[in-house]
Scaffold this active site. Structure first.
Site, PDB file in Angstrom:
ATOM      1  N   GLY A 132       0.793  -1.215   0.000  1.00 29.10           N
ATOM      2  CA  GLY A 132       0.000   0.000   0.000  1.00 29.10           C
ATOM      3  C   GLY A 132       0.830   1.271   0.000  1.00 29.10           C
ATOM      4  N   ILE A 133       1.846   1.327   0.855  1.00 34.56           N
ATOM      5  CA  ILE A 133       2.702   2.514   0.916  1.00 34.56           C
ATOM      6  C   ILE A 133       3.461   2.681  -0.392  1.00 34.56           C
ATOM      7  CG2 ILE A 133       4.712   3.540   2.053  1.00 34.56           C
ATOM      8  CD1 ILE A 133       3.793   2.100   4.633  1.00 34.56           C
ATOM      9  N   VAL A 214      10.909   3.458   6.038  1.00 29.79           N
ATOM     10  CA  VAL A 214       9.666   3.884   6.686  1.00 29.79           C
ATOM     11  C   VAL A 214       8.869   2.663   7.145  1.00 29.79           C
ATOM     12  CG1 VAL A 214       9.469   6.092   5.479  1.00 29.79           C
ATOM     13  CG2 VAL A 214       8.512   4.020   4.422  1.00 29.79           C
ATOM     14  N   ARG A 216      10.078  -0.731   9.476  1.00 31.71           N
ATOM     15  CA  ARG A 216      10.452  -0.990  10.859  1.00 31.71           C
ATOM     16  C   ARG A 216      11.975  -0.996  10.948  1.00 31.71           C
ATOM     17  NH1 ARG A 216       5.875   0.056  11.696  1.00 31.71           N
ATOM     18  NH2 ARG A 216       4.328  -1.082  12.951  1.00 31.71           N
ATOM     19  N   ASP A 240      12.812   6.895   9.307  1.00 35.48           N
ATOM     20  CA  ASP A 240      11.704   7.238  10.204  1.00 35.48           C
ATOM     21  C   ASP A 240      11.599   6.214  11.323  1.00 35.48           C
ATOM     22  OD1 ASP A 240       9.360   8.882  10.880  1.00 35.48           O
ATOM     23  OD2 ASP A 240       8.219   7.064  10.411  1.00 35.48           O
ATOM     24  N   GLU A 245      14.837   1.434  18.897  1.00 31.97           N
ATOM     25  CA  GLU A 245      13.879   2.532  18.834  1.00 31.97           C
ATOM     26  C   GLU A 245      13.187   2.680  20.177  1.00 31.97           C
ATOM     27  OE1 GLU A 245       9.744   3.408  16.532  1.00 31.97           O
ATOM     28  OE2 GLU A 245      11.446   2.930  15.204  1.00 31.97           O
ATOM     29  N   HIS A 264       9.854   8.276  14.104  1.00 32.77           N
ATOM     30  CA  HIS A 264       8.670   7.463  13.805  1.00 32.77           C
ATOM     31  C   HIS A 264       7.456   8.390  13.690  1.00 32.77           C
ATOM     32  CE1 HIS A 264       7.235   3.041  14.160  1.00 32.77           C
ATOM     33  NE2 HIS A 264       6.462   3.706  13.312  1.00 32.77           N
ATOM     34  N   ASN A 267       3.441   8.796  10.473  1.00 25.61           N
ATOM     35  CA  ASN A 267       1.990   8.690  10.666  1.00 25.61           C
ATOM     36  C   ASN A 267       1.628   9.303  12.017  1.00 25.61           C
ATOM     37  OD1 ASN A 267      -0.677   7.917  10.138  1.00 25.61           O
ATOM     38  ND2 ASN A 267      -0.412   5.956  11.172  1.00 25.61           N
TER      39      ASN A 267
END
Length: 303
Positions: A132-133, A214, A216, A240, A245, A264, A267
Site C-alpha cells: 500500500g505505501i 519507513v 520498521r 523514520d 527505537e 517514527h 503517521n
C-alpha cells in the site's frame, strides 16, 4: 453486532462503530473488539470464547506475533493500507530532503552551500515491500518521471513499476539495489526481513544512493549502516524508524552528515485517528454485511 472499543475507549472509534450500524457493548458481551491502547499482553483480559473478530490499530503486527496472542477461532485484521498516503507523503519528503541536502543546510550556522545536491527527477527508485505505501508513493512520484523497480512477496507486477521481483529472488533484489538512486524500505517486519539491509546489501547499493526506511527499524542493520555512511559507500540514509527505537540520545546517526532521522513520525496521531476511524467504520460495515474484511492477518506470514 455488538462491538467493544478498548482497552482504551476512544470516542472517534466508538462513533465509527455506531455509524457502521453496530452496537457498542462491554467486552464480555461483544463478538467483535476494536483494539486501541494497551499492549498485546493485555489481550487476555478482554478475550472470551464468544469473541469472533479483532480489529488492530496498526499496519505492523510484530508485537502481536511475538506476544503469541493471535489465537485460533478469532479473525484478526490489521490497519494495513490505512495509512499508506500519509506515510508515502513523508517518504517523499525524506527523499527530497536527502536529495537536496536540506538536513545539512538546516544544521548550518553560517552561509554555506552543500556540494552533493541531486534531483529526484529522472532517478531510479527501488521499493522493497511495494504494498500500500509503495503504490501510494509511486502515484506521488509520477510527476518526477522516475523509473520504479519493485519487490513484493508475490512477484506480481506492480502498476507503475518497470520491473517487479519476488522478495525471495536474490538476483532481483541485488539488481534493484545496484540500480536504484533511492532504495525505499516499506516491507513488513518478519523473521525473514530482519536485517534485510545488512553490510552485504549496503555494499551492493549504487554509490551516492540514499536508503529510506519507513517500515520498521529491524529491517536495517544499524551498525552496518553507520559503517557504510562513515565510509561514504552510500550517499545517505533517511530513517523514520530505527533499531533500537527510540534511538538513544547521542547516537551517531542523529548528527551524522549523511543521515536524516525522524522519530517514527510518518503517521502522526493527528492523522492516524481519523484514518483508523474510517477503516473501523468500513470493516464493521463489511462484517455486518458478510463482505470480505480489509487487512486480514495472515498468521503464517506474520502480517
Amino acid at each position: 453486532m455488538k462491538v467493544h472499543v478498548g482497552p482504551v475507549a476512544l470516542p472517534e472509534l466508538e462513533a465509527a462503530v455506531v455509524a457502521a450500524g453496530a452496537e457498542l457493548s462491554s467486552a464480555a458481551d461483544a463478538s467483535a473488539l476494536v483494539w486501541f491502547g494497551g499492549s498485546p499482553e493485555q489481550f487476555a483480559e478482554l478475550d472470551h470464547p464468544a469473541l469472533e473478530w479483532v480489529q488492530l490499530p496498526s499496519a505492523g503486527i510484530e508485537s502481536w506475533v511475538s506476544a503469541d496472542v493471535l489465537r485460533d477461532g478469532v479473525t484478526f485484521t490489521s490497519a494495513a493500507g490505512t495509512y499508506a498516503q500519509t506515510v508515502a507523503e513523508h517518504t517523499l519528503g525524506l527523499m527530497l530532503a536527502g536529495a537536496r541536502q536540506m538536513h545539512q543546510m538546516a544544521r548550518e550556522t553560517s552561509w554555506s552551500k552543500p556540494e552533493e545536491q541531486r534531483s529526484v527527477f529522472g532517478s531510479t527508485v527501488g521499493i522493497i515491500g511495494a504494498g500500500g505505501i509503495g503504490r501510494a508513493l509511486i502515484d506521488l512520484l509520477r510527476p518526477f518521471g522516475v523509473r520504479v523497480l519493485a519487490v513484493n512477496r508475490s512477484g506480481k507486477p506492480v502498476d507503475g513499476a518497470a520491473a517487479t521481483w519476488r522478495s525471495d529472488d536474490a538476483e532481483g533484489v541485488a539488481e534493484l539495489l545496484a540500480e536504484s538512486d533511492f532504495v525505499i524500505i516499506a516491507a513488513p517486519a518478519t523473521a525473514e526481513t530482519s536485517k534485510l539491509i545488512d553490510a552485504a546489501a549496503l555494499s551492493r547499493m549504487k554509490p551516492g544512493s540514499w536508503l529510506v526506511n519507513v517500515a520498521r527499524g529491524s529491517l536495517v542493520d544499524t551498525d552496518a549502516l553507520v559503517e557504510a555512511l562513515d565510509a561514504g559507500r552510500i550517499g545517505g540514509a533517511a530513517l523514520d524508524v530505527t533499531d533500537p527505537e527510540p534511538l538513544p540520545d547521542g547516537h551517531p546517526l542523529f548528527q551524522h552528515p549523511r543521515a536524516i532521522i525522524s522519530p517514527h513520525a510518518a503517521n502522526p496521531q493527528s492523522l492516524l485517528i481519523p484514518a483508523l476511524a474510517r477503516r473501523v467504520e468500513e470493516n464493521v460495515r463489511r462484517r455486518i454485511a458478510g463482505e470480505p474484511l480489509l487487512g486480514l492477518v495472515d498468521r503464517t506470514a506474520g502480517y
